[in-house]
Structure formats: structure tokens, C-alpha cells
Design an enzyme around this catalytic site. Structure first.
Site, PDB file in Angstrom:
ATOM      1  N   ASP A 135       0.857  -1.189   0.000  1.00 52.31           N
ATOM      2  CA  ASP A 135       0.000   0.000   0.000  1.00 52.31           C
ATOM      3  C   ASP A 135       0.894   1.241   0.000  1.00 52.31           C
ATOM      4  O   ASP A 135       2.032   1.206   0.475  1.00 52.31           O
ATOM      5  CB  ASP A 135      -0.907  -0.014   1.231  1.00 52.31           C
ATOM      6  N   ASP A 146      -0.331   5.059   0.522  1.00 49.44           N
ATOM      7  CA  ASP A 146      -0.685   6.161   1.424  1.00 49.44           C
ATOM      8  C   ASP A 146      -0.696   5.704   2.873  1.00 49.44           C
ATOM      9  O   ASP A 146      -1.408   4.762   3.229  1.00 49.44           O
ATOM     10  CB  ASP A 146      -2.051   6.730   1.039  1.00 49.44           C
TER      11      ASP A 146
END
Length: 402
Positions: free
Chosen positions: A135, A137
Site C-alpha cells: 500500500d 498512502d
């Protein structure tokens, strides 16, 4: 006769005007009373308006409850479970899902190209490595905004070294729930060495009840060899057994964050030990939190190291006899390590073996283990060549542009 008729016709309008009484002027008090009468809420017109607003409010409330009961998660709401279990609810849910499928499903069936990708010029016999989905963010970087500088992004401590280490073991995929126009410049600044082979963004997610879900079954890779590093377990609700949960990095001034560094040995061991079922290996730990996995894996390695030293000091027979009296926690830790496929061969080292000579049966198993280790080394060597070729292609492309 004619003159008399003409005079009568002229006299009639004059008499009508004279007979009409002039309008009576109202004083100020009378005019105020007339205005208050018109503004009285008990009048018939105002009553009609009130009924209209009550009808609109009731209809809106009814539609809101109906939409919520059909779209909410039945596992979290008793109302939604009751409404969706009826025949009408099932029919409406199915039809709404069919109409919205274009907007909520991933943009394509295969999110990644077939292995090996054409641009790598690899032989088709080169095995597909493990896949690491990261991932972006608040997992690798943290975004912040202020009036003076606008948007700024802070890298998580150790993220660049983490990407370099993982690129030697995994096929890295950066999967962000943000749009490509926002995420792509961030990835360009973060991954200047091109460690990540693929980038996926919001259009590749599955939108489920307000959450952008990353569907690993669309990755076009062996599902059992995919491991995910993410801050949000809801983003992996379709395949929760593959995720390692990392706490979100939200404080750009925190330089003591070491989650990426702590989880690196475990991720490297998954590949080095040839673990073929990642969910089974992760299920052996008490939770899917990165801190718990890193701590328990370190304890496993320490236990395995202690047992190996015991074998060398006592010999095989002595170790077998001592293992019968081994405390339950140590025995459980050893079996946990073996079942997860995470052996401690790297920690055992190359010290001289104090065990007696092995017979044919032991020799057969030793040869088989050695062959498996050599096959793994060949796979890693092939993967290293892939990375070197990719770096060379990037350098040539940069020279042509220069």
C-alpha cells in the site's frame, strides 16, 4: 325621436359613474390588521403547505431507510440482514449490483500481465517469484497539506532500503486506492531505482460498501504466493489471510518508526525457505499485526538456534532424549516453525556437526533437501538476472534521452 335617443345614450354612462361610490380609504390600523390576517398560520393555504412538507419528509425518510437496508452490510446491521433475506430484497440487491457493476468492479480481469512479462525478455521456464503488494498512502509515505507549502509527502523511515531488499526477493506491486494522477508522481519520487515492477490505482479496486477493496484474485499470480503489507484490513476483506497489518505512518517527524525494518527478516524468510502457502504461514502467528509477527518470528529463530546448539553439544541421541523432557512452550514453538515452513538453517551456521554418521535413509533426505536448496538458489539467480537486465534497460533508455 333620434335626438331623444342620443341624449339618453349619453346620459346613461354619466349616471353610472355618479352612482358608483368612491373607494373607502383604510387607516393604518386597518391595513396592519389585514396584513396580519394574511400571515396567520391557521389559514387554509398555510395548512396545505405544512401537509406538503410533511409528505416530502416522510417519503424521504422511507426511501432512506429502504436504501440503507438494501445497501448496508448484512453482517453489521440486523435491519439490512432482515431486508436482504426477503425475496424482494434479494431481487433488488441483485439488480442494483448488476447496474452498478461497471462502476464498482476492477477495470480489467487481469490486473498484472502474464508471467514472464514481454518487456523482460525472459525464458518461459523461469518460475514466477513471490508477489509483494504494498500500500502507498500512510504505509510507505504520509501526505500532509498546509497553506504555505501545499501538499507534501514524507517517506516512512527505511522505506528506500526496504524496497531495495524486497526487490531481490519479490515481484513488487504498489497498489494504492488513490487515483493515478495523484499517486503516480509520488511513486516516481519514492521509487527512483525502479524496484516496483507494477503500479495499480483506484480503478483496479473493487468498491464494496464505501471501501476500495484490493481483490488479489485478479492479480494474475498464484494466490498462495502473494503477501500484502497494508494499514487497513478492510482493504483486504476478500482475502484477509494474506495481509500483514502495519500501523499507519501519520507523524512525519517520527524518525524512530522501524516497522519496515522489523518485518524485513520475516518477508525474506518466506522466499528463502520456499514457503508455498503464505496464508498458512501467517495463520501460525497470534495476529496479523507486523509487530507481533516480527516479535514471534524472532522468538522462533532464537528457540531454533538454542535447539541447534543443543544438538551439537549432546549429539543426536542426547537431543532426542532431551526433547522428550522439553517444556511445552519450547516444543510448541519448534513445531510452529516447522509447520509454517520457516526453518532456521541460516542461523545454524557452518559449525562442525557433532552428530553421528547418517545411514542411507538420512542420506537420502539430506540429498533431497540439498537439491531443493540448490533449486531455490537457481531461481534467485534467475531473478537477479531479471533485475540486472531491467536496470540496464533503464540506463540505456536514459542515455538515449540524454
Amino acid at each position: 325621436m333620434l335626438a331623444r335617443a342620443a341624449c339618453a345614450a349619453l346620459r346613461r354612462p354619466l349616471l353610472r359613474r355618479l352612482s358608483t361610490a368612491p373607494p373607502r380609504k383604510l387607516d393604518r390600523a386597518a391595513r396592519r390588521a389585514a396584513r396580519e390576517k394574511k400571515a396567520d398560520p391557521t389559514t387554509k393555504d398555510t395548512g396545505t403547505t405544512t401537509k406538503l412538507w410533511v409528505s416530502v419528509g416522510g417519503t424521504t425518510a422511507f426511501l432512506s431507510v429502504g436504501i440503507y437496508s438494501l445497501m448496508a452490510d448484512p453482517n453489521e446491521s440486523e435491519l439490512a440482514r432482515s431486508a436482504q433475506s426477503t425475496s424482494v430484497g434479494k431481487w433488488l440487491t441483485a439488480n442494483v449490483g448488476e447496474m452498478a457493476s461497471t462502476f464498482v468492479n476492477p477495470c480489467r480481469e487481469k490486473l498484472l500481465p502474464d508471467w514472464p512479462p514481454d518487456y523482460l525478455n525472459l525464458d518461459s521456464n523461469v518460475p514466477c517469484p513471490h508477489t509483494l503488494v504494498l500500500d502507498l498512502d500512510d504505509t510507505l509515505v504520509h501526505a500532509s497539506w498546509d497553506r504555505k507549502f501545499g501538499w507534501r509527502h514524507a517517506k516512512r523511515p527505511g522505506v528506500e532500503q526496504f524496497l531495495r531488499d524486497m526487490a531481490m526477493k519479490y515481484e513488487i506491486v504498489i497498489f494504492s486506492s488513490n487515483i493515478a494522477g495523484v499517486g503516480d508522481p509520488v511513486v516516481n519520487a519514492l521509487d527512483r531505482e525502479g524496484c516496483a515492477m507494477h503500479r495499480l490505482y483506484r480503478e483496479c479496486t473493487h468498491f464494496i460498501r464505501g471501501t476500495h477493496v484490493k481483490d488479489l484474485s485478479k492479480m494474475n499470480r498464484p494466490l498462495s504466493k502473494i503477501v500484502v503489507l497494508d494499514k487497513d484490513p478492510k482493504a483486504l476483506q476478500l482475502q484477509p489471510g494474506h495481509v500483514i497489518i502495519v500501523p499507519p505512518y501519520t507523524d512525519a517527524t517520527d524518525k524512530s518508526d522501524s516497522y519496515l525494518e522489523d518485518i524485513t527478516p520475516f518477508l525474506q524468510a518466506l522466499v528463502n525457505e520456499g514457503v508455498k502457502d503464505v496464508p498458512m504461514a501467517l495463520a501460525r502467528f497470534s495476529s496479523h499485526n507486523a509487530s507481533d509477527i516480527a516479535r514471534e518470528y524472532a522468538e522462533m529463530l532464537e528457540t531454533a538456534k538454542t535447539k541447534t546448539e543443543g544438538v551439537r553439544s549432546l549429539g543426536l541421541g542426547g537431543f532426542v532424549r532431551s526433547s522428550q523432557k522439553m517444556p511445552e512452550p519450547e516444543r510448541k514453538a519448534g513445531s510452529l516453525l516447522a509447520e509454517a515452513g520457516l526453518t532456521a538453517s541460516a542461523i545454524a551456521g557452518d559449525a562442525p556437526d557433532a552428530r553421528p554418521k547418517k545411514g542411507r535413509l538420512f542420506g537420502f533426505w539430506e540429498a533431497r533437501a540439498k537439491k531443493a536448496e540448490e533449486d531455490q538458489k537457481l531461481k534467485m539467480a534467475a531473478w537477479d538476472k531479471v533485475l540486472q537486465k531491467r536496470q540496464q534497460q533503464k540506463r540505456l533508455a536514459a542515455e538515449r534521452l540524454g
